[in-house]
Design an enzyme around this catalytic site. Structure first.
Site, PDB file in Angstrom:
ATOM      1  N   GLU A 173     -62.280  78.156  41.688  1.00  0.00           N
ATOM      2  CA  GLU A 173     -61.174  79.020  41.257  1.00  0.00           C
ATOM      3  C   GLU A 173     -60.029  78.721  42.215  1.00  0.00           C
ATOM      4  OE1 GLU A 173     -61.177  80.848  38.646  1.00  0.00           O
ATOM      5  OE2 GLU A 173     -63.298  80.877  38.144  1.00  0.00           O
ATOM      6  N   LYS A 223     -69.553  82.051  53.049  1.00  0.00           N
ATOM      7  CA  LYS A 223     -68.603  81.918  54.162  1.00  0.00           C
ATOM      8  C   LYS A 223     -67.311  82.594  53.727  1.00  0.00           C
ATOM      9  CE  LYS A 223     -65.220  79.510  55.184  1.00  0.00           C
ATOM     10  NZ  LYS A 223     -64.401  80.514  55.897  1.00  0.00           N
ATOM     11  N   PRO A 224     -67.052  83.810  54.234  1.00  0.00           N
ATOM     12  CA  PRO A 224     -65.797  84.470  53.862  1.00  0.00           C
ATOM     13  C   PRO A 224     -64.629  83.880  54.639  1.00  0.00           C
ATOM     14  CG  PRO A 224     -67.032  85.857  55.389  1.00  0.00           C
ATOM     15  CD  PRO A 224     -67.871  84.628  55.164  1.00  0.00           C
ATOM     16  N   CYS A 256     -53.423  84.557  43.024  1.00  0.00           N
ATOM     17  CA  CYS A 256     -53.377  83.323  42.237  1.00  0.00           C
ATOM     18  C   CYS A 256     -52.814  83.539  40.838  1.00  0.00           C
ATOM     19  CB  CYS A 256     -54.784  82.738  42.147  1.00  0.00           C
ATOM     20  SG  CYS A 256     -55.978  83.959  41.586  1.00  0.00           S
ATOM     21  N   SER A 290     -57.412  77.356  47.759  1.00  0.00           N
ATOM     22  CA  SER A 290     -56.307  76.503  47.334  1.00  0.00           C
ATOM     23  C   SER A 290     -56.817  75.246  46.613  1.00  0.00           C
ATOM     24  CB  SER A 290     -55.488  76.094  48.558  1.00  0.00           C
ATOM     25  OG  SER A 290     -56.316  75.419  49.473  1.00  0.00           O
ATOM     26  N   GLU A 350     -47.086  76.904  44.409  1.00  0.00           N
ATOM     27  CA  GLU A 350     -47.482  78.303  44.379  1.00  0.00           C
ATOM     28  C   GLU A 350     -46.686  79.025  45.474  1.00  0.00           C
ATOM     29  OE1 GLU A 350     -51.607  78.589  45.405  1.00  0.00           O
ATOM     30  OE2 GLU A 350     -51.934  80.183  43.952  1.00  0.00           O
TER      31      GLU A 350
HETATM   32  P1  NAD Z   1     -57.706  78.185  51.459  1.00  0.00           P
HETATM   33  O1  NAD Z   1     -58.058  77.105  50.499  1.00  0.00           O
HETATM   34  O2  NAD Z   1     -56.935  77.819  52.656  1.00  0.00           O
HETATM   35  O3  NAD Z   1     -59.029  78.896  51.998  1.00  0.00           O
HETATM   36  C1  NAD Z   1     -60.006  79.413  51.137  1.00  0.00           C
HETATM   37  C2  NAD Z   1     -61.345  79.350  51.824  1.00  0.00           C
HETATM   38  O4  NAD Z   1     -61.643  77.991  52.114  1.00  0.00           O
HETATM   39  C3  NAD Z   1     -61.400  80.096  53.147  1.00  0.00           C
HETATM   40  O5  NAD Z   1     -62.672  80.664  53.307  1.00  0.00           O
HETATM   41  C4  NAD Z   1     -61.186  78.982  54.165  1.00  0.00           C
HETATM   42  O6  NAD Z   1     -61.783  79.256  55.415  1.00  0.00           O
HETATM   43  C5  NAD Z   1     -61.881  77.821  53.485  1.00  0.00           C
HETATM   44  N1  NAD Z   1     -61.342  76.515  53.905  1.00  0.00           N
HETATM   45  C6  NAD Z   1     -60.079  76.217  54.281  1.00  0.00           C
HETATM   46  N2  NAD Z   1     -59.992  74.916  54.589  1.00  0.00           N
HETATM   47  C7  NAD Z   1     -61.213  74.381  54.406  1.00  0.00           C
HETATM   48  C8  NAD Z   1     -61.751  73.079  54.551  1.00  0.00           C
HETATM   49  N3  NAD Z   1     -61.000  72.045  54.949  1.00  0.00           N
HETATM   50  N4  NAD Z   1     -63.056  72.891  54.259  1.00  0.00           N
HETATM   51  C9  NAD Z   1     -63.815  73.912  53.847  1.00  0.00           C
HETATM   52  N5  NAD Z   1     -63.372  75.164  53.679  1.00  0.00           N
HETATM   53  C10 NAD Z   1     -62.080  75.398  53.947  1.00  0.00           C
HETATM   54  O7  NAD Z   1     -56.992  79.307  50.616  1.00  0.00           O
HETATM   55  P2  NAD Z   1     -56.477  80.720  51.110  1.00  0.00           P
HETATM   56  O8  NAD Z   1     -55.195  80.533  51.805  1.00  0.00           O
HETATM   57  O9  NAD Z   1     -57.558  81.462  51.817  1.00  0.00           O
HETATM   58  O10 NAD Z   1     -56.269  81.460  49.716  1.00  0.00           O
HETATM   59  C11 NAD Z   1     -55.148  81.273  48.943  1.00  0.00           C
HETATM   60  C12 NAD Z   1     -55.428  80.281  47.827  1.00  0.00           C
HETATM   61  O11 NAD Z   1     -56.533  80.718  47.070  1.00  0.00           O
HETATM   62  C13 NAD Z   1     -54.275  80.204  46.852  1.00  0.00           C
HETATM   63  O12 NAD Z   1     -54.073  78.871  46.471  1.00  0.00           O
HETATM   64  C14 NAD Z   1     -54.764  81.033  45.685  1.00  0.00           C
HETATM   65  O13 NAD Z   1     -54.164  80.727  44.460  1.00  0.00           O
HETATM   66  C15 NAD Z   1     -56.214  80.721  45.679  1.00  0.00           C
HETATM   67  N6  NAD Z   1     -56.955  81.759  44.978  1.00  0.00           N
HETATM   68  C16 NAD Z   1     -57.434  81.475  43.734  1.00  0.00           C
HETATM   69  C17 NAD Z   1     -58.103  82.448  43.015  1.00  0.00           C
HETATM   70  C18 NAD Z   1     -58.649  82.166  41.645  1.00  0.00           C
HETATM   71  O14 NAD Z   1     -59.432  82.975  41.166  1.00  0.00           O
HETATM   72  N7  NAD Z   1     -58.282  81.085  40.996  1.00  0.00           N
HETATM   73  C19 NAD Z   1     -58.287  83.719  43.573  1.00  0.00           C
HETATM   74  C20 NAD Z   1     -57.780  83.974  44.841  1.00  0.00           C
HETATM   75  C21 NAD Z   1     -57.115  82.972  45.542  1.00  0.00           C
END
Ligand code: NAD
Length: 501
Positions: free
Chosen positions: A268, A192-193, A303, A247, A404
């Protein structure tokens, strides 16, 4: 100039994978619509306009994808690793041929400058070759037996169906860093992207399909609402593992739900990277590194971006002056304008979150050395742009240093001693990445041993590479991606005891 960009954008949208099947769900090797033909819009953050309508999948479609992955697993897992690796190399070659086109999609839906997008796509490809080779080395172990009539051995085998959930900031790299090890290990995947950047994932699926990956081995369910999709993954007994990048907040939610069936998880998550510059550092290199790690990875939306910059008191004035000068010279614009270094932020909400952290810091007494404003005039009028920002007189316990930032905002602080720098750098619930600039070897050893982070760059701000494991301490994650460790995340260990008598 604006007209040229518009024309260019329209040509990008006409790119074949966006036009044809690749806006549908990819399930069991077929491109299918969501139930009732539901779709959602994907937009270009540089222009604030819709660029595509993508199938809006939910729980039912995810269950179909899981079933396709479950059926495909038996044959895929039984295939010799060398043969799986050969197929993954085919995928890599196909992606390589399309790298520029996929990078255009990345720029369109994510906003990052095209040169950066191309770098991301090319970097992603390396995970296929690394894991295609690593899969052949998933050795077992013959263990000396303590009993004369028994033989013991240990072997690794693929977990089964994996549910992968990825973020928008690296629409290609975050997908490939999960699917390459999982597929190489012999698992099948339902991805799921992120809802903001589904098109890149679909273009990757198209390349997998065209390269001959068997039906059901890799499936993609796009959707506007992540919850029914993740719920279907978490509720399914066929799904053995959830690989999530995103996140920390969402990671915790998923972990709670995964606990019900003790599903394996690899996470991650977020970071709060300290960037520490000691007074014996090569100042020019340190400034260049800080600029790169603060502003030049998706405009700070990464991140591992520097979140807090700590400079030793005696060199602070020189460092700050040089840093501000370089930050002022950064070029912001839409991703297809040549020479751009920073694109728009992903959304209006991202701009608001960042600005509220900046305003909070200012209200507590921070000094604005640069920026601290939305950019919404002229070339920036239609996109979600935020000015490169430098804040001084900031304190560790303020939200801007504890959360962050995820944007082009650099809080710079000073310190006196090595011990102080270490203690302040570790004063966070996160533990993903950190950076240290010094020429003192003893200090390199002391500081790297003391910092509580999964990745440390010493006089280096390039991030990580395929050959080393990547992941976080503390609330930055669980498990590792990349390196030798990355394959093991998708394998289970089995011990065999054979009684000869
Ligand atoms: P996010 O957590 O909002 O979303 C990430 C993914 O999770 C998306 O596909 C989103 O649709 C899904 N998602 C969101 N809410 C959900 C829920 N309640 N249930 C199930 N799935 C859900 O994060 P974002 O805004 O897309 O990305 C930014 C975050 O990702 C930052 O905190 C960043 O640090 C982190 N990140 C970490 C790494 C790493 O390698 N550690 C790499 C890239 C990004």
């Amino acid at each position: 100039m604006r007209q040229v960009i518009e024309k260019d954008r329209i040509e990008k949208i006409a790119f074949a994978p966006l036009q044809n099947a690749a806006k549908k769900l990819y399930i069991g090797g077929q491109w299918v619509d969501a139930e009732a033909g539901r779709t959602f819009e994907v937009s270009d953050p540089a222009a604030g306009e819709s660029i595509a309508e993508v199938a809006d999948g939910g729980g039912a479609e995810t269950e179909q994808a899981i079933e396709a992955a479950r059926i495909a697993f038996k044959e895929w897992a039984a295939m010799p690793a060398k043969q799986r690796g050969k197929l993954l190399s085919e995928v890599q070659s196909t992606l390589q041929e399309r790298a520029d086109e996929i990078a255009k999609i990345v720029t369109l839906e994510n906003g990052k400058p095209f040169a950066e997008a191309r770098g991301e796509v090319n970097f992603s490809l390396g995970y296929f070759s690394w894991f295609a080779e690593e899969a052949r080395r998933a050795y077992g172990n013959l263990v000396p037996s303590p009993f004369p009539n028994k033989r013991l051995w240990v072997q690794s085998q693929p977990l089964g169906v994996v549910g992968a959930i990825t973020p928008w900031n690296f629409p290609a790299a975050m997908v490939v860093r999960k699917i390459a090890p999982a597929l190489a290990a012999g698992c099948t995947v339902v991805l799921k992207p992120a809802e903001d950047t589904p098109l890149t994932a679909l273009a990757i699926a198209k390349a997998c399909h065209d390269a001959g990956l068997p039906p059901g081995v890799f499936n993609v369910v796009t959707g506007k609402n992540p919850r029914p999709i993740s719920a279907a993954m978490l509720d399914s007994p066929a799904v053995q593992k959830i690989g999530f990048t995103g996140s920390t907040e969402v990671g915790k939610l998923l972990m709670e739900q995964a606990a019900k069936s003790l599903k394996r998880v690899s996470f991650e998550l977020g970071g709060n990277a300290p960037f520490i510059v000691f007074d014996d550092a090569d100042l020019e290199a340190a400034v260049a590194g800080a600029i790169a790690m603060k502003f030049l990875r998706v405009g700070g939306q990464s991140c591992i971006c520097a979140n807090r910059i700590y400079v030793q008191e005696s060199i602070a004035e020189r460092f700050i002056a040089a840093f501000i000068e370089k930050a002022k010279a950064l070029k912001l614009g839409t991703g297809f304008e040549p020479g751009m270094q920073i694109g728009p932020l992903i959304s209006e909400r991202a701009c608001e979150n960042i600005h509220s952290l900046v305003e909070d810091a200012i209200s507590r007494g921070a000094e604005v050395a640069l920026g601290a404003a939305y950019l919404n005039e002229g070339n920036y009028a239609r996109g979600t742009f935020y000015a490169p920002t430098v804040l001084l007189n900031v304190e560790d316990n303020w939200p801007i240093c504890q959360q962050e930032i995820f944007g082009p905002v650099a809080p710079i602080m000073t310190f006196q001693s090595e011990e102080e720098a270490i203690a302040r750098a570790n004063n966070t619930t996160y533990g993903l990445a950190g950076y240290v600039y010094t020429r003192d070897l003893g200090r390199v050893i002391r500081v790297t041993e003391a910092l509580e982070y999964g990745l440390l760059g010493v006089n280096d701000a390039a991030g990580y590479t395929h050959e080393i494991p990547f992941g976080g301490f503390k609330e930055s994650g669980l498990g590792r991606e990349g390196g030798r460790e990355g394959l093991k995340e998708y394998m289970e260990t089995k011990s065999i005891v054979v009684n000869l008598s």
